[in-house]
Write an enzyme that holds these catalytic residues in place. Sequence first.
Site, short mmCIF file in Angstrom:
data_model
loop_
_atom_site.label_atom_id
_atom_site.label_comp_id
_atom_site.label_asym_id
_atom_site.label_seq_id
_atom_site.Cartn_x
_atom_site.Cartn_y
_atom_site.Cartn_z
N LYS A 107 0.82 -1.21 0.00
CA LYS A 107 0.00 0.00 0.00
C LYS A 107 0.85 1.27 0.00
CE LYS A 107 -4.34 -1.91 1.42
NZ LYS A 107 -4.02 -3.32 1.76
C1 LIG Z 1 -4.61 -4.37 1.20
C2 LIG Z 1 -3.84 -5.63 1.19
C3 LIG Z 1 -4.16 -6.68 0.30
C4 LIG Z 1 -5.37 -6.63 -0.61
O1 LIG Z 1 -5.26 -5.66 -1.61
P1 LIG Z 1 -6.57 -5.20 -2.41
O2 LIG Z 1 -6.11 -4.15 -3.33
O3 LIG Z 1 -7.52 -4.69 -1.37
O4 LIG Z 1 -7.10 -6.39 -3.11
C5 LIG Z 1 -3.34 -7.79 0.26
N1 LIG Z 1 -2.28 -7.90 1.09
C6 LIG Z 1 -1.95 -6.93 1.96
C7 LIG Z 1 -0.77 -7.13 2.84
C8 LIG Z 1 -2.70 -5.76 2.04
O5 LIG Z 1 -2.36 -4.81 2.91
#
Ligand SMILES: *Cc1c(COP(=O)(O)O)cnc(C)c1O
Length: 436
Positions: A107
């Site tokens: 993220k």
């Molecule tokens: C947010 C997140 C996901 C999922 O990502 P999306 O874009 O919501 O599908 C997977 N793994 C981690 C570690 C995350 O923080």
Amino acid sequence: MKFYSTNKKAPEASLKDAVLNGLAPDGGLYMPQNIPLLPTEFWEGIHDMPFHDIAFTIAQGLVSDSIEDDVLREIIRKALNFEAPLVPISDNISTIELFHGPTLAFKDFGARFMAQLLKHYVHEGDEPLNILVATSGDTGSAIASAFFQVPGIKVKILYPKGKVSEIQEKQLTTVGENVEALEIQGTFDDCQKLVKKAFADTELRKTVHMTSANSINIARLLPQTFYYAFAYAQLEQGSGDVVVAAPSGNFGNLVGGLIAKRMGLPITQFVGATNVNDVVPEYLETGKFRPRPSIMTISNSMDVGNPSNFARILDLYGDDVEKMRTDIHGLSFNDDETRQAITNVYNDTGYIMDPHGAVGYLALRAHLEKQGKAGTRGIFLETAHPAKFLDVVKPLINGEVPVPASLQEALNKEKQSTLLPKDYEALRAHLKLRRE
Ligand SMILES: *Cc1c(COP(=O)(O)O)cnc(C)c1O
């Protein structure tokens, strides 16, 4: 480039308005009006290109005339100041590690790109812009870190009291200055409801200038196209068929890959990997979309019962499930299978996966086996550093998980949060009070 709403009832927006609106006024999600096919020479030459040049070329294709080239280059240089290495796991399986940013999860790509873009749009002395975000963990810490000390911006992170891991809580409550952590006496769903209510409150929005930093924001989506190309670029030239598995919750991550493919990235197929919150794999199988309350798992950032980016997937495939199936395969795995995979891969290779990456690994392996096509290369996205999930991972590998310095630093700091009931009036009053 203009951006349209997936609900098609709102006017097209400029990049700036799309980023500042978050959600379109008709409740839809913004998408670029046109996804250009980049020249074959670009994709063929990608193996020798620096990451920042790859990111710039893709970004330029998606935002074109919305932002000057030198500004876009600078945004990319500042936002993506970390690596994304492709690490081999077995003969035909590799992982791209997307956790080398400051908060150790993928993220950071979206949050840091959005912060740099807003820095370009919002200036010191303007009316302050409030970033409101509900988090179950990783989003909050990435946003807190990315927007720290960005002039003219105030961040309010709503998180459910007692329902995020200790490490995640420390990461989002120890930043300070323009970043405020609001500890809500409720669940993640309550936090999300409060944020939605605030955005729908036209009276409040007259006095408090605000936008969302959840994954619906187009600024978070754009940079998520880049690393699919980074992964491909690190394969040898002429690697044949390439399948990529994305561990998914709200499916923003996967949408980034689908857009990159539309732009010509030679990925044969995607695997949308979920834990038992399997609304999208079920849709791909049955053609029926049945959103439902989320179930708690050890891959908690993927505990989503109504994936917000599903609207974008539908839009990309014109609501045609058959077409979708040619590009996306959906698979889901439970916690026992995930734990077993972490142990097995560690025992066989020494590589430590986090619970989210492990779901991606499982889905990739199952897909490759089912497909049975020799020579296909598989890549899964490692979305978080295993040290973020020590309590799950440590007992499974019977050894130490190295804790990166940035994480240790947050753990040593004092938590600072404002406790609020899950009551909208309390949040509203707080936002009005703290708007300056
Ligand atoms: C947010 C997140 C996901 C999922 O990502 P999306 O874009 O919501 O599908 C997977 N793994 C981690 C570690 C995350 O923080």
